[in-house]
Write a protein that holds these residues in place. Structure first.
Motif, short mmCIF file in Angstrom:
data_model
loop_
_atom_site.label_atom_id
_atom_site.label_comp_id
_atom_site.label_asym_id
_atom_site.label_seq_id
_atom_site.Cartn_x
_atom_site.Cartn_y
_atom_site.Cartn_z
N GLY A 158 0.87 -1.16 0.00
CA GLY A 158 0.00 0.00 0.00
C GLY A 158 0.91 1.22 0.00
O GLY A 158 1.95 1.24 -0.67
N PHE A 159 0.55 2.22 0.77
CA PHE A 159 1.45 3.36 0.98
C PHE A 159 1.96 3.37 2.43
O PHE A 159 2.17 4.42 3.02
CB PHE A 159 0.75 4.68 0.66
CG PHE A 159 0.84 5.08 -0.79
CD1 PHE A 159 2.06 5.06 -1.46
CD2 PHE A 159 -0.30 5.48 -1.49
CE1 PHE A 159 2.15 5.43 -2.79
CE2 PHE A 159 -0.21 5.85 -2.83
CZ PHE A 159 1.01 5.83 -3.48
N ASN A 160 2.16 2.17 2.97
CA ASN A 160 2.67 2.08 4.34
C ASN A 160 4.18 2.27 4.32
O ASN A 160 4.96 1.31 4.24
CB ASN A 160 2.30 0.73 4.96
CG ASN A 160 0.81 0.64 5.25
OD1 ASN A 160 0.33 1.21 6.23
ND2 ASN A 160 0.08 -0.06 4.39
N GLU A 161 4.58 3.52 4.37
CA GLU A 161 5.98 3.90 4.26
C GLU A 161 6.76 3.46 5.50
O GLU A 161 6.18 3.04 6.50
CB GLU A 161 6.08 5.42 4.09
CG GLU A 161 5.37 5.97 2.86
CD GLU A 161 6.10 5.68 1.55
OE1 GLU A 161 6.91 4.74 1.50
OE2 GLU A 161 5.87 6.40 0.56
N PRO A 162 8.11 3.51 5.43
CA PRO A 162 8.92 3.15 6.59
C PRO A 162 8.44 3.85 7.86
O PRO A 162 8.19 5.06 7.85
CB PRO A 162 10.32 3.62 6.19
CG PRO A 162 10.33 3.49 4.70
CD PRO A 162 8.94 3.86 4.26
N GLY A 163 8.29 3.08 8.92
CA GLY A 163 7.78 3.60 10.18
C GLY A 163 6.35 3.18 10.46
O GLY A 163 5.84 3.37 11.57
N PRO A 231 14.45 -9.60 9.16
CA PRO A 231 13.58 -9.52 10.34
C PRO A 231 12.32 -8.71 10.03
O PRO A 231 12.32 -7.87 9.13
CB PRO A 231 14.45 -8.80 11.36
CG PRO A 231 15.37 -7.95 10.54
CD PRO A 231 15.66 -8.75 9.29
N MET A 232 11.25 -8.97 10.77
CA MET A 232 10.07 -8.12 10.66
C MET A 232 10.41 -6.76 11.26
O MET A 232 10.91 -6.68 12.38
CB MET A 232 8.88 -8.74 11.37
CG MET A 232 8.24 -9.89 10.63
SD MET A 232 6.64 -10.39 11.32
CE MET A 232 7.17 -11.10 12.88
N THR A 233 10.14 -5.72 10.50
CA THR A 233 10.52 -4.38 10.95
C THR A 233 9.60 -3.34 10.36
O THR A 233 9.12 -3.48 9.22
CB THR A 233 11.98 -4.06 10.54
OG1 THR A 233 12.26 -2.69 10.80
CG2 THR A 233 12.23 -4.35 9.08
N GLU A 234 9.35 -2.28 11.12
CA GLU A 234 8.53 -1.18 10.63
C GLU A 234 9.22 -0.43 9.50
O GLU A 234 8.56 0.32 8.78
CB GLU A 234 8.22 -0.22 11.79
CG GLU A 234 7.33 -0.84 12.85
CD GLU A 234 7.02 0.12 13.98
OE1 GLU A 234 7.62 1.23 14.01
OE2 GLU A 234 6.19 -0.22 14.85
N VAL A 235 10.51 -0.63 9.34
CA VAL A 235 11.22 0.04 8.25
C VAL A 235 10.79 -0.52 6.89
O VAL A 235 10.79 0.18 5.89
CB VAL A 235 12.75 -0.13 8.43
CG1 VAL A 235 13.51 0.48 7.26
CG2 VAL A 235 13.19 0.52 9.74
N ILE A 236 10.40 -1.81 6.86
CA ILE A 236 9.96 -2.47 5.63
C ILE A 236 8.61 -3.11 5.92
O ILE A 236 8.53 -4.22 6.47
CB ILE A 236 10.98 -3.54 5.18
CG1 ILE A 236 12.35 -2.90 4.93
CG2 ILE A 236 10.49 -4.27 3.93
CD1 ILE A 236 13.45 -3.89 4.68
N SER A 237 7.55 -2.41 5.57
CA SER A 237 6.22 -2.90 5.97
C SER A 237 5.89 -4.25 5.33
O SER A 237 5.13 -5.04 5.91
CB SER A 237 5.15 -1.87 5.63
OG SER A 237 5.10 -1.59 4.24
N ALA A 238 6.47 -4.56 4.17
CA ALA A 238 6.21 -5.85 3.53
C ALA A 238 6.73 -7.01 4.37
O ALA A 238 6.27 -8.14 4.21
CB ALA A 238 6.84 -5.89 2.14
N SER A 239 7.69 -6.75 5.26
CA SER A 239 8.24 -7.83 6.09
C SER A 239 7.18 -8.40 7.04
O SER A 239 7.31 -9.54 7.49
CB SER A 239 9.44 -7.33 6.89
OG SER A 239 9.05 -6.37 7.87
N PHE A 240 6.13 -7.64 7.32
CA PHE A 240 5.09 -8.13 8.24
C PHE A 240 4.25 -9.25 7.62
O PHE A 240 3.48 -9.90 8.33
CB PHE A 240 4.20 -6.98 8.69
CG PHE A 240 4.88 -6.04 9.66
CD1 PHE A 240 5.26 -6.48 10.91
CD2 PHE A 240 5.13 -4.72 9.31
CE1 PHE A 240 5.88 -5.62 11.81
CE2 PHE A 240 5.76 -3.85 10.19
CZ PHE A 240 6.15 -4.31 11.45
N LEU A 241 4.42 -9.50 6.33
CA LEU A 241 3.74 -10.65 5.73
C LEU A 241 4.25 -11.97 6.33
O LEU A 241 3.58 -13.00 6.23
CB LEU A 241 3.91 -10.66 4.20
CG LEU A 241 2.81 -9.94 3.41
CD1 LEU A 241 2.80 -8.45 3.72
CD2 LEU A 241 2.97 -10.18 1.92
#
Length: 628
Positions: A158-163, A231-241
């Protein structure tokens, strides 16, 4: 819990690598078809989450084909789009509402009432309520059955930018600078890209029952690897998949290249030690321990998981020398081949000399960006070099350039000794200025403005080409129809495009071809032009020239070639790199990546130096196209 194959041990999300985006799109479209049919039998609607951008375009085209050719109905489908630019109306040409209408909704039988997108024009004091209502509507529909995703250069979904947090919901967000740079061509300049968007949150996305993220081209490879293996991180929102029970990545070979099983296969299982794989391992090892190739010893191989390579092809010293020589043989100051010399270990054959060389530039800046110094060298060495600009590039020219041109015409006319002779030019300039004002900041360029912007780029390319030694009569402008009749993210090649390139090849019968786009997003200008040229070469397969013509791939805006991928490295002197920088300065609108081309060439030289090879000021790199 399913057991992953050893080769995928580093991957935390199931990842399927397809030969190309078309095959991935067909596979995903079939899943959607089965979902719709299953839901229909149960008397329930299928709820799809939709994405925008160039990535899902092949998928949407396959859905349209299923509807028109196989009768797949979308009457019982509800859709929710991920995002929308804030500040754009639904009829704005760059709005995601317009994108979805053009790319999918206008071509299938989905009821308009079933289409849902965030509003880009909701008043600021109502944004919070609008976003909450969007969430509630998704929930009321039964939740999203299948959410389609792409991945941005910052790793965003989406537009879930870093953070963006793991539990974030639909909201207004400020767009990252990199995201705005990537959208600059769509909006004819970064200054025109909206600063805000409304997007589903990461938490909203993760509530979907199934997720499929698609990615094409090498420019997405780094972020795909970080999202899948990091690692799952807010810096890369796709990592939360990684935190979803049914998420998958559908990627092509280009987007897979940074995955461990592709980049470092010897770390996950037995490797097939082909010449290319051997060179890749040696270069990786040398950079990892920061030692030149010739200074590697047995212990380094054993400590870096390369004992099999050493036992199969060692001892270390002979293996080091062999790979060093292979890298050394890529370096040549004669891109067209050195006449009357033994070419056994040279990248390009000596004969014929001089060669007819066609340098294809998908957009007018690409060839100068990717190989301006090599063009200079080919011309200097007496080859018949022709630079073919395949498209006008008009879509990348900002309105300010057209405005400046028209105002200059008016200024010249006002100072002419005989103003009446300038009446046609004055009328043209006033019409252009009127059209610019009428269409506004984001409107579609009418034909006259596209023509004017194309002419501006023609002048810039001629000037740039002259700086690297090419006369005006050696620059050809093709204006392929797919570009002239389309827009970014909406291009579709035609049979006429194919015929134009076939005629070009048959007319010039080249000994050498240079082209970029093999690593690009397949729906980009460079990606489309590359596939068109490959198809044209295949159509010319029976011609005498086709079998002996060498095809060299250069990189424009895409990730630079790595040392193990390079088949020909052209050193550049300080004077040549300065000429290339001067040539690039002739363009009025370059992306940040294009402006950095000389520094990329210097980095190529630094990498060769680190491997123990000769130290040069800069190097342009090429890969031989291997016919399949």
């Amino acid at each position: 819990m399913s057991i992953r194959p050893p080769a995928e041990a580093y991957e935390k999300v199931p990842t399927v690598i397809f030969p190309d985006s078309a095959k991935a799109a067909k596979t995903l479209a079939q899943e959607v078809k089965q979902l719709i049919e299953t839901k229909n039998k149960a008397g329930k609607p299928a709820v799809l989450g939709m994405a925008t951008g160039s990535t899902p375009v092949p998928f949407y085209r396959e859905l349209i084909r299923l509807h028109k050719e196989e009768g797949l109905s979308f009457k019982n489908v509800i859709t929710f789009n991920l995002d929308e630019y804030y500040g754009l109306s639904s009829d704005h040409p760059e709005s995601y509402s317009m994108f979805m209408a053009e790319q999918l909704f206008d071509h299938i039988d989905i009821p308009k009432a079933n289409i849902n997108l965030p509003s880009g024009t909701v008043p600021g004091d109502q944004v919070f309520n609008h976003c909450r209502q969007y969430e509630e509507k998704i929930e009321a529909s039964g939740g999203i059955d299948l959410q389609i995703l792409g991945i941005g250069r910052t790793g965003h979904i989406g537009f879930n930018e870093p953070g963006s947090s793991r539990d974030s919901l639909t909201r207004r967000i400020t767009l990252d600078r990199v995201t705005r740079q990537d959208a600059a061509s769509d909006f004819r300049g970064e200054q025109n890209v909206p600063h805000f968007a409304i997007t589903m949150g990461v938490g909203t996305i993760l509530r979907a029952k199934k997720l499929v993220l698609m990615a094409w081209g090498e420019n997405k490879a780094v972020m795909v690897a970080k999202a899948v293996e990091g690692p799952m991180t807010e810096v890369i929102s796709a990592s939360f998949l990684q935190d979803h029970p049914d998420a998958r990545f559908f990627i092509d070979h280009g987007a897979s290249r940074e995955l461990t099983r592709v980049k470092l296969p010897w770390l996950v299982g037995p490797a097939s030690w082909t010449p290319r794989e051997t060179r890749r391992a040696m270069v990786w090892q040398a950079f990892k321990i920061k030692r030149p190739i010739l200074k590697l010893v047995d212990e380094h191989y054993n400590e870096n998981g390369l004992s099999d390579l050493l036992s199969e092809q060692g001892p270390a010293y002979q293996l080091n020398i062999r790979i060093f020589n292979q890298l050394q043989h890529t370096i040549t100051g004669w891109p067209g081949g050195k006449p009357d010399e033994d070419d056994t270990y040279r990248p390009e054959r000596a004969r014929p000399y001089p060669k007819r060389c066609l340098v294809f530039s998908p957009e007018p800046q690409d060839a100068i960006t990717g190989m301006g110094g090599t063009i200079d060298r080919l011309v200097e060495q007496g080859h018949d070099v022709r630079l073919i600009a395949l498209t006008s590039g008009s879509l990348r020219v900002p309105d300010s350039e057209a405005d400046k041109f028209a105002e200059t015409l008016l200024e010249l006319a006002s100072n002419a000794t005989n103003p009446t002779t300038w009446e046609p030019q004055v009328a043209y300039a006033r019409e252009a200025l009127g059209l610019l004002e009428a269409k506004g900041e984001f409107g579609e360029d009418p034909p006259l403005l596209r023509q004017l912007k194309g002419l501006i780029l023609r002048g810039e390319l001629r000037d740039a080409a002259h700086t690297v030694g090419l006369a005006n009569d050696r620059v050809t402008f093709v204006d392929l129809p797919f570009y002239e009749n389309g827009r970014y993210r909406r291009f579709k090649s035609t049979e006429e495009d194919h015929k134009v390139l076939v005629r070009l090849l048959q007319e010039h019968k080249p000994h050498q071809i240079y082209i970029t786009g093999d690593a690009a997003d397949p729906s980009s200008v460079a990606g489309i032009c590359f596939r068109l040229l490959v198809a044209a070469l295949q159509s010319c397969g029976g011609e005498d020239f086709a079998g002996s013509c060498s095809v060299w791939l250069y990189r424009g805006k895409e990730r630079p070639l790595e040392p193990h991928e390079i088949d020909m490295a052209i050193p550049m002197s300080p004077l040549q790199i300065e000429r290339k920088a001067n040539a690039l300065s002739r363009y009025g609108a370059l992306s940040s990546l294009e402006k950095e081309a000389p520094e990329t060439n210097r980095e190529n030289a630094r990498l060769y130096d680190a491997l123990g090879l000769a130290e040069y000021e800069a190097i342009e790199t090429f890969q031989r196209w291997r016919r399949v």
